[in-house]
Scaffold this motif. Sequence first.
Motif, PDB file in Angstrom:
ATOM      1  N   TRP A  59       0.805  -1.224   0.000  1.00  0.00           N
ATOM      2  CA  TRP A  59       0.000   0.000   0.000  1.00  0.00           C
ATOM      3  C   TRP A  59       0.837   1.272   0.000  1.00  0.00           C
ATOM      4  O   TRP A  59       0.284   2.372  -0.095  1.00  0.00           O
ATOM      5  CB  TRP A  59      -0.955  -0.008   1.192  1.00  0.00           C
ATOM      6  N   LEU A  60       2.176   1.150   0.077  1.00  0.00           N
ATOM      7  CA  LEU A  60       3.033   2.329   0.014  1.00  0.00           C
ATOM      8  C   LEU A  60       3.281   2.783  -1.424  1.00  0.00           C
ATOM      9  O   LEU A  60       3.855   3.850  -1.654  1.00  0.00           O
ATOM     10  CB  LEU A  60       4.377   2.040   0.708  1.00  0.00           C
ATOM     11  N   GLN A  61       2.889   1.964  -2.366  1.00  0.00           N
ATOM     12  CA  GLN A  61       3.079   2.279  -3.787  1.00  0.00           C
ATOM     13  C   GLN A  61       1.851   2.995  -4.336  1.00  0.00           C
ATOM     14  O   GLN A  61       0.725   2.509  -4.198  1.00  0.00           O
ATOM     15  CB  GLN A  61       3.310   0.991  -4.583  1.00  0.00           C
ATOM     16  N   ASP A  62       2.046   4.146  -4.954  1.00  0.00           N
ATOM     17  CA  ASP A  62       0.937   4.851  -5.575  1.00  0.00           C
ATOM     18  C   ASP A  62       0.540   4.141  -6.867  1.00  0.00           C
ATOM     19  O   ASP A  62       1.386   3.937  -7.750  1.00  0.00           O
ATOM     20  CB  ASP A  62       1.353   6.290  -5.894  1.00  0.00           C
ATOM     21  N   PRO A  63      -0.720   3.725  -7.002  1.00  0.00           N
ATOM     22  CA  PRO A  63      -1.133   2.956  -8.181  1.00  0.00           C
ATOM     23  C   PRO A  63      -0.869   3.668  -9.504  1.00  0.00           C
ATOM     24  O   PRO A  63      -0.336   3.055 -10.450  1.00  0.00           O
ATOM     25  CB  PRO A  63      -2.635   2.746  -7.953  1.00  0.00           C
ATOM     26  N   ALA A  64      -1.230   4.940  -9.606  1.00  0.00           N
ATOM     27  CA  ALA A  64      -1.036   5.663 -10.859  1.00  0.00           C
ATOM     28  C   ALA A  64       0.444   5.775 -11.211  1.00  0.00           C
ATOM     29  O   ALA A  64       0.829   5.646 -12.381  1.00  0.00           O
ATOM     30  CB  ALA A  64      -1.671   7.049 -10.762  1.00  0.00           C
ATOM     31  N   GLU A  65       1.291   5.992 -10.212  1.00  0.00           N
ATOM     32  CA  GLU A  65       2.724   6.066 -10.455  1.00  0.00           C
ATOM     33  C   GLU A  65       3.273   4.707 -10.881  1.00  0.00           C
ATOM     34  O   GLU A  65       4.151   4.615 -11.756  1.00  0.00           O
ATOM     35  CB  GLU A  65       3.442   6.551  -9.185  1.00  0.00           C
ATOM     36  N   ALA A  66       2.740   3.645 -10.291  1.00  0.00           N
ATOM     37  CA  ALA A  66       3.160   2.301 -10.689  1.00  0.00           C
ATOM     38  C   ALA A  66       2.826   2.040 -12.150  1.00  0.00           C
ATOM     39  O   ALA A  66       3.643   1.484 -12.909  1.00  0.00           O
ATOM     40  CB  ALA A  66       2.496   1.256  -9.798  1.00  0.00           C
ATOM     41  N   VAL A  67       1.634   2.428 -12.554  1.00  0.00           N
ATOM     42  CA  VAL A  67       1.229   2.249 -13.957  1.00  0.00           C
ATOM     43  C   VAL A  67       2.146   3.054 -14.879  1.00  0.00           C
ATOM     44  O   VAL A  67       2.546   2.591 -15.952  1.00  0.00           O
ATOM     45  CB  VAL A  67      -0.247   2.667 -14.138  1.00  0.00           C
ATOM     46  N   ARG A  68       2.525   4.248 -14.462  1.00  0.00           N
ATOM     47  CA  ARG A  68       3.428   5.073 -15.270  1.00  0.00           C
ATOM     48  C   ARG A  68       4.792   4.412 -15.411  1.00  0.00           C
ATOM     49  O   ARG A  68       5.372   4.361 -16.505  1.00  0.00           O
ATOM     50  CB  ARG A  68       3.587   6.454 -14.631  1.00  0.00           C
ATOM     51  N   ILE A  69       5.315   3.876 -14.304  1.00  0.00           N
ATOM     52  CA  ILE A  69       6.632   3.226 -14.333  1.00  0.00           C
ATOM     53  C   ILE A  69       6.601   1.985 -15.225  1.00  0.00           C
ATOM     54  O   ILE A  69       7.537   1.725 -15.986  1.00  0.00           O
ATOM     55  CB  ILE A  69       7.069   2.860 -12.900  1.00  0.00           C
ATOM     56  N   ARG A  70       5.528   1.222 -15.155  1.00  0.00           N
ATOM     57  CA  ARG A  70       5.421   0.002 -15.976  1.00  0.00           C
ATOM     58  C   ARG A  70       5.427   0.330 -17.463  1.00  0.00           C
ATOM     59  O   ARG A  70       6.037  -0.392 -18.271  1.00  0.00           O
ATOM     60  CB  ARG A  70       4.154  -0.752 -15.617  1.00  0.00           C
ATOM     61  N   GLY A  71       4.750   1.392 -17.840  1.00  0.00           N
ATOM     62  CA  GLY A  71       4.691   1.752 -19.250  1.00  0.00           C
ATOM     63  C   GLY A  71       3.998   0.681 -20.076  1.00  0.00           C
ATOM     64  O   GLY A  71       2.947   0.165 -19.684  1.00  0.00           O
ATOM     65  N   ASN A  72       4.610   0.325 -21.196  1.00  0.00           N
ATOM     66  CA  ASN A  72       4.013  -0.649 -22.120  1.00  0.00           C
ATOM     67  C   ASN A  72       4.473  -2.079 -21.877  1.00  0.00           C
ATOM     68  O   ASN A  72       4.171  -2.966 -22.674  1.00  0.00           O
ATOM     69  CB  ASN A  72       4.325  -0.247 -23.570  1.00  0.00           C
ATOM     70  N   ARG A  73       5.214  -2.311 -20.805  1.00  0.00           N
ATOM     71  CA  ARG A  73       5.704  -3.667 -20.543  1.00  0.00           C
ATOM     72  C   ARG A  73       4.561  -4.603 -20.158  1.00  0.00           C
ATOM     73  O   ARG A  73       3.616  -4.203 -19.485  1.00  0.00           O
ATOM     74  CB  ARG A  73       6.759  -3.638 -19.440  1.00  0.00           C
ATOM     75  N   ARG A  74       4.651  -5.856 -20.593  1.00  0.00           N
ATOM     76  CA  ARG A  74       3.593  -6.830 -20.369  1.00  0.00           C
ATOM     77  C   ARG A  74       3.743  -7.431 -18.985  1.00  0.00           C
ATOM     78  O   ARG A  74       4.264  -8.539 -18.794  1.00  0.00           O
ATOM     79  CB  ARG A  74       3.657  -7.924 -21.445  1.00  0.00           C
ATOM     80  N   VAL A  75       3.314  -6.696 -17.997  1.00  0.00           N
ATOM     81  CA  VAL A  75       3.347  -7.133 -16.610  1.00  0.00           C
ATOM     82  C   VAL A  75       2.004  -6.786 -15.982  1.00  0.00           C
ATOM     83  O   VAL A  75       1.479  -5.692 -16.191  1.00  0.00           O
ATOM     84  CB  VAL A  75       4.483  -6.434 -15.815  1.00  0.00           C
ATOM     85  N   THR A  76       1.459  -7.720 -15.224  1.00  0.00           N
ATOM     86  CA  THR A  76       0.216  -7.473 -14.490  1.00  0.00           C
ATOM     87  C   THR A  76       0.560  -7.026 -13.072  1.00  0.00           C
ATOM     88  O   THR A  76       1.480  -7.564 -12.453  1.00  0.00           O
ATOM     89  CB  THR A  76      -0.641  -8.756 -14.451  1.00  0.00           C
ATOM     90  N   PHE A  77      -0.161  -6.056 -12.562  1.00  0.00           N
ATOM     91  CA  PHE A  77       0.012  -5.625 -11.176  1.00  0.00           C
ATOM     92  C   PHE A  77      -1.023  -6.303 -10.277  1.00  0.00           C
ATOM     93  O   PHE A  77      -2.122  -6.647 -10.717  1.00  0.00           O
ATOM     94  CB  PHE A  77      -0.147  -4.112 -11.043  1.00  0.00           C
ATOM     95  N   GLN A  78      -0.638  -6.462  -9.009  1.00  0.00           N
ATOM     96  CA  GLN A  78      -1.545  -7.034  -8.013  1.00  0.00           C
ATOM     97  C   GLN A  78      -1.468  -6.200  -6.736  1.00  0.00           C
ATOM     98  O   GLN A  78      -0.392  -5.857  -6.264  1.00  0.00           O
ATOM     99  CB  GLN A  78      -1.162  -8.479  -7.706  1.00  0.00           C
ATOM    100  N   GLY A  79      -2.615  -5.907  -6.145  1.00  0.00           N
ATOM    101  CA  GLY A  79      -2.633  -5.161  -4.886  1.00  0.00           C
ATOM    102  C   GLY A  79      -3.711  -4.090  -4.932  1.00  0.00           C
ATOM    103  O   GLY A  79      -4.611  -4.177  -5.749  1.00  0.00           O
TER     104      GLY A  79
END
Length: 353
Positions: free
Chosen positions: A273-293
């Motif tokens: 929960w310390l990770q900001d979701p929108a920032e995480a999505v920005r960091i991931r970019g177009n890479r094929r990775v699914t997030f959980q949490g």
Amino acid sequence: MVNDLLLRAARGEPVERLPVWIMRQAGRYLPEYHKLRAESTFFQMCQCPETASELTMQPVDRFAGLLDAAIIFSDILVIPQALGMHVEMLEGKGPHFPTPLNTPDDLKTLQKNPNISSILGYVMDAISLARTRLENRVPLLGFSGAPWTLMAYMIEGGGSKSFAKAKTWLFRYQEASHELLKLLTKTISVYLVEQVKAGAQMLQIFDSWAGELSPRDFFEFAYPYLVEICNTVKKSLRECRIEPVPMIVYAKGAWYALDKLCDSGYDVVGLDWLQDPAEAVRIRGNRRVTFQGNLDPSILYGSHETIEQRVKEMIEAFGKKDYIINLGHGITPAVKVEDVRFFLEQCHKYGRN
């Protein structure tokens, strides 16, 4: 599978609704758990396939139609046990190692090539039994602790606020630290492959103490071994002519490592929960990775209005693609069952595409 939402989301495939499950969903917040716990010690429950499979099923049955996965009831500390260490689970205190590793000489006491399929066969039996009981309603997850987290417990002798003993090893006995981490990596990899052979359809690696390391130390003592486990497990499964299952890496507190974790080879990256979701999505970019949490577990102590609002905000921030709903850490014991049900209902409400 009757419900394969989790597997599809992990593979980056379209889903009609975001899947949801909860870390520690089979556990102390359930009254039916305490009924079984009153009859056995914690590790006796883990070591009895009938009991472990029943505990695995409890949340799936109680929240029928609301959970999109089961996770086998076990513990990350079965690996130190397989290496020859004695571990106790003390009521109200957590894990305790009566004889922790004190100096590098103590590495000689560990089993270097444990027969995992035999020593931890009870886990595999529980997985097979749980798969039968599930009747393909939802996928079954297997799991293991990560090398650094297990090393920390084995040296510290239990939980800690500073991990002074474990960090002493890292900074004073670097060669011995890597020797132990390599042994754990090899053992964990074998263990995870055996879980898949027994019927696990997805795997999660818990690096619960990752956040105790600085970025420099995480990338020396944790990250390389996480990558090696992922590569080894997938390669070993292919060599056995088994299609590799999706794998989740959860490095609690290692927010600084998200960019590298997206390149680690894992299909899913779990976020606390310390990770900001929108920032995480920005960091991931177009890479094929699914997030959980990554809802703060304590939000489940809040009002239903708060729970609903936070679930809605979280889903909006992560988006409805390449995402699995979960808490940012394991559910806590004092959470009320009816509030868990409400949380799951809101996940279904706002997670539909």
